[in-house]
Write an enzyme that holds these catalytic residues in place. Structure first.
Site, short mmCIF file in Angstrom:
data_model
loop_
_atom_site.label_atom_id
_atom_site.label_comp_id
_atom_site.label_asym_id
_atom_site.label_seq_id
_atom_site.Cartn_x
_atom_site.Cartn_y
_atom_site.Cartn_z
N PHE A 1 -36.89 30.85 -17.57
CA PHE A 1 -36.37 29.60 -17.69
C PHE A 1 -34.98 29.56 -17.71
O PHE A 1 -34.40 30.09 -16.73
CB PHE A 1 -37.33 29.04 -18.74
CG PHE A 1 -38.74 28.59 -18.31
CD1 PHE A 1 -39.57 29.68 -18.18
CD2 PHE A 1 -39.04 27.16 -18.02
CE1 PHE A 1 -40.91 29.24 -17.37
CE2 PHE A 1 -40.26 26.96 -17.30
CZ PHE A 1 -40.95 27.91 -17.24
N ASN A 2 -34.42 29.25 -18.65
CA ASN A 2 -32.79 29.12 -18.76
C ASN A 2 -32.32 30.03 -19.73
O ASN A 2 -32.08 29.81 -20.85
CB ASN A 2 -32.27 27.53 -19.06
CG ASN A 2 -32.83 26.70 -18.17
OD1 ASN A 2 -33.76 26.52 -17.51
ND2 ASN A 2 -31.64 25.98 -17.54
N LYS B 1 -36.47 32.89 -4.08
CA LYS B 1 -37.33 33.50 -4.93
C LYS B 1 -38.83 33.32 -4.83
O LYS B 1 -39.68 34.13 -4.84
CB LYS B 1 -36.98 32.87 -6.39
CG LYS B 1 -35.72 33.12 -7.04
CD LYS B 1 -35.39 34.50 -7.33
CE LYS B 1 -34.27 34.80 -7.90
NZ LYS B 1 -33.84 36.13 -8.26
N TYR C 1 -31.65 28.92 -2.78
CA TYR C 1 -32.00 29.91 -3.91
C TYR C 1 -33.41 30.06 -4.29
O TYR C 1 -34.05 31.02 -4.37
CB TYR C 1 -30.85 29.59 -5.21
CG TYR C 1 -31.29 30.36 -6.27
CD1 TYR C 1 -32.04 29.71 -7.34
CD2 TYR C 1 -30.89 31.54 -6.50
CE1 TYR C 1 -32.47 30.33 -8.48
CE2 TYR C 1 -31.42 32.20 -7.70
CZ TYR C 1 -32.04 31.77 -8.47
OH TYR C 1 -32.61 32.25 -9.78
N SER D 1 -37.89 33.01 -11.11
CA SER D 1 -37.40 31.88 -11.90
C SER D 1 -38.32 30.72 -11.99
O SER D 1 -39.11 30.53 -10.75
CB SER D 1 -35.88 31.64 -10.99
OG SER D 1 -35.67 30.15 -11.29
N ASP E 1 -25.29 48.66 -8.01
CA ASP E 1 -24.91 47.25 -8.20
C ASP E 1 -23.49 47.12 -7.20
O ASP E 1 -22.92 48.12 -7.34
CB ASP E 1 -24.51 46.88 -9.68
CG ASP E 1 -24.22 45.24 -9.70
OD1 ASP E 1 -24.90 44.79 -10.68
OD2 ASP E 1 -23.66 44.85 -8.96
C1 WQD Z 1 -29.09 22.63 -17.26
C2 WQD Z 1 -29.04 21.14 -17.76
C3 WQD Z 1 -28.01 19.82 -16.11
C4 WQD Z 1 -23.97 21.63 -16.26
C5 WQD Z 1 -30.49 26.48 -13.08
C6 WQD Z 1 -31.21 27.24 -12.06
C7 WQD Z 1 -32.43 27.95 -12.46
C8 WQD Z 1 -31.77 28.98 -13.36
C9 WQD Z 1 -30.96 28.23 -14.48
C10 WQD Z 1 -31.55 31.13 -12.18
C11 WQD Z 1 -29.54 20.21 -16.75
C12 WQD Z 1 -27.24 19.78 -17.49
C13 WQD Z 1 -25.56 21.19 -16.43
C14 WQD Z 1 -23.08 20.80 -16.38
C15 WQD Z 1 -24.90 19.29 -17.59
N1 WQD Z 1 -30.94 30.01 -12.88
N2 WQD Z 1 -25.94 20.08 -16.99
N3 WQD Z 1 -23.59 19.43 -17.08
O1 WQD Z 1 -30.36 23.58 -13.47
O2 WQD Z 1 -31.86 23.79 -15.30
O3 WQD Z 1 -31.32 25.61 -13.86
O4 WQD Z 1 -29.95 27.48 -13.95
O5 WQD Z 1 -32.72 31.44 -12.29
O6 WQD Z 1 -33.10 28.69 -11.16
O7 WQD Z 1 -31.99 26.15 -11.15
O8 WQD Z 1 -29.61 24.80 -15.36
O9 WQD Z 1 -27.53 24.99 -16.69
O10 WQD Z 1 -27.32 24.00 -14.36
O11 WQD Z 1 -28.49 22.83 -16.08
O12 WQD Z 1 -25.24 18.18 -18.00
O13 WQD Z 1 -21.83 20.96 -16.47
O14 WQD Z 1 -27.60 20.78 -18.17
O15 WQD Z 1 -28.17 18.36 -15.53
O16 WQD Z 1 -30.11 19.00 -17.40
P1 WQD Z 1 -30.75 24.32 -14.38
P2 WQD Z 1 -28.01 24.33 -15.70
#
Ligand code: WQD
Length: 370
Positions: A188-189, A163, A159, A134, A37
């Protein structure tokens, strides 16, 4: 290294959020682990915390090198010094928004980084790679819940493109040489933290993702949560995602190793993206296996906020902002394949994810830097 009879796994990006949790699980399953890393988006303190979690005996099975995977010469020395059974490749930049501002950096670091790692590995006869992919590769998914048969779509950001490109590169490596064993894990998340509160998500600067932003509001570092839109076609109008505990995700990587080793599942991975390869005389599997790692449950932004209020014990202020460009309304996994083929299923619910995230954040208000 103490456990010489055990397999050695190279974990690139092993000091990061998902990488560090995966290293803990690997060590606790008595694998030897080599972390590479460059610490560009992680802290050396995470390495100390990993050792603290697993205890001194298993910590002897962990070696850390501060190396950027683009440094082929330094990486080659690691392969000379360790008998690597397989690679789990996490190293890469991961901020969706940032990638639209810095496409060249993302393609260079993520795609050339993977190719350099695979090239050096091949030179040392290592052709087993578990790749950190992802759900972003599904773009605006053709259907939900998303199965591995859901077509990969044009992603909405560099990004996500990196992937998808890395998945295609690894798939073509197997097409050209059936000695390759590739597992593509589509996350997923990922949220939450190890139950000890010693390791967790530590994003640099203002968090892009929901959970770290919510936890920093809860600990008083940020003023209020900005909810990006409440006019989506979802039960409460806010975005719905499949949040998965990072420890469940980490255990999915151990399950993927077991799959490569041929000790779980039947080896049949019929879907649009997987390619079944031969099983060799040692029973080790070859081919390309794609798995979604999620819970199969969608949770909205407001549900996350309320769950975190329960975890931290106080109300969390939020405002409703306009939608964030590029966001989709709803996204969650069908994860039957990981269960039936790898014997893996996510165990932890949103309550546990928020409790563990809060313990990490409240014990480490400024992340690893104290
Ligand atoms: C989640 C939800 C936002 C921030 C991304 C990447 C994905 C993965 C996970 C790497 C959505 C809402 C967010 C905020 C909000 N990463 N939100 N206020 O966009 O689903 O996925 O992260 O692999 O590849 O695309 O995750 O946490 O940014 O958003 O309302 O301050 O929360 O609109 O509905 P996302 P997120």
């Amino acid at each position: 290294m103490a456990a010489s009879n055990q397999k050695t796994i190279l974990v690139t990006g092993g000091a990061g959020f998902i990488g560090s949790h995966t290293v803990v699980e690997l060590l606790q399953q008595d694998y030897n682990v080599v972390i590479v890393d460059d610490l560009s988006n992680s802290s050396p303190i995470a390495i100390d915390r990993i050792r603290q979690i697993v205890g001194s005996q298993r910590a002897d099975n962990l070696v850390f090198y501060q190396i950027n995977v683009l440094n082929a010469e330094a990486l080659g020395k690691v392969f000379e010094d360790h008998d690597i059974f397989a690679i789990i490749h996490f190293a890469g930049f991961k901020a969706v928004g940032e990638s639209t501002q810095k496409p060249l950096e993302y393609y260079w670091n993520n795609v050339t980084g993977l190719m350099t790692t695979a090239n050096v590995a091949r030179a040392h006869g290592v052709k087993r790679i578990i790749f950190s992919s992802s759900a972003t590769v599904y773009g605006e998914p053709a259907f939900i819940p998303i199965t591995e048969d859901c077509p990969m779509a044009k992603t909405t950001n560099p990004y996500g493109e990196t992937k998808a490109m890395c998945e295609r590169i690894l798939t073509d490596l197997f097409r050209a040489d059936d000695e390759y064993s590739v597992v593509l894990l589509r996350y997923f998340n990922p949220i939450g933290a190890h139950e000890s509160g010693l390791i967790g998500e530590d994003p640099a600067g203002i968090p892009n993702n929901l959970l770290p932003y919510v936890s920093q509001v809860a600990v008083g570092k940020l003023k209020e949560i900005h909810v990006f839109g409440n006019d989506y076609p979802t039960p409460d109008g806010t975005g719905v995602r499949d949040y998965i505990h990072v420890v469940d995700l980490a255990r999915g990587h151990v399950a993927a190793l077991r799959w490569l080793e041929g000790t779980v599942g039947t080896g049949t991975v019929e879907d649009a993206a997987s390619l079944v390869g031969p099983t060799d005389e040692e029973g080790l599997r070859h081919g390309v296996a794609v798995f979604n790692l999620g819970t199969g449950t969608g949770t909205s932004v407001l549900q996350i906020i309320h769950a975190f209020e329960e975890a931290c014990g106080h109300e969390l202020p939020y405002v409703i902002d306009p939608r964030r460009p590029g966001d989709i309304a709803e996204n969650y996994a069908a994860c039957d394949k990981a269960r039936t083929e790898m014997g893996w299923v996510a165990e932890y619910d949103i309550k546990r994810m928020c409790e563990d995230s809060w313990r990490w954040q409240s014990q480490n208000p400024n992340g690893f830097e104290g």
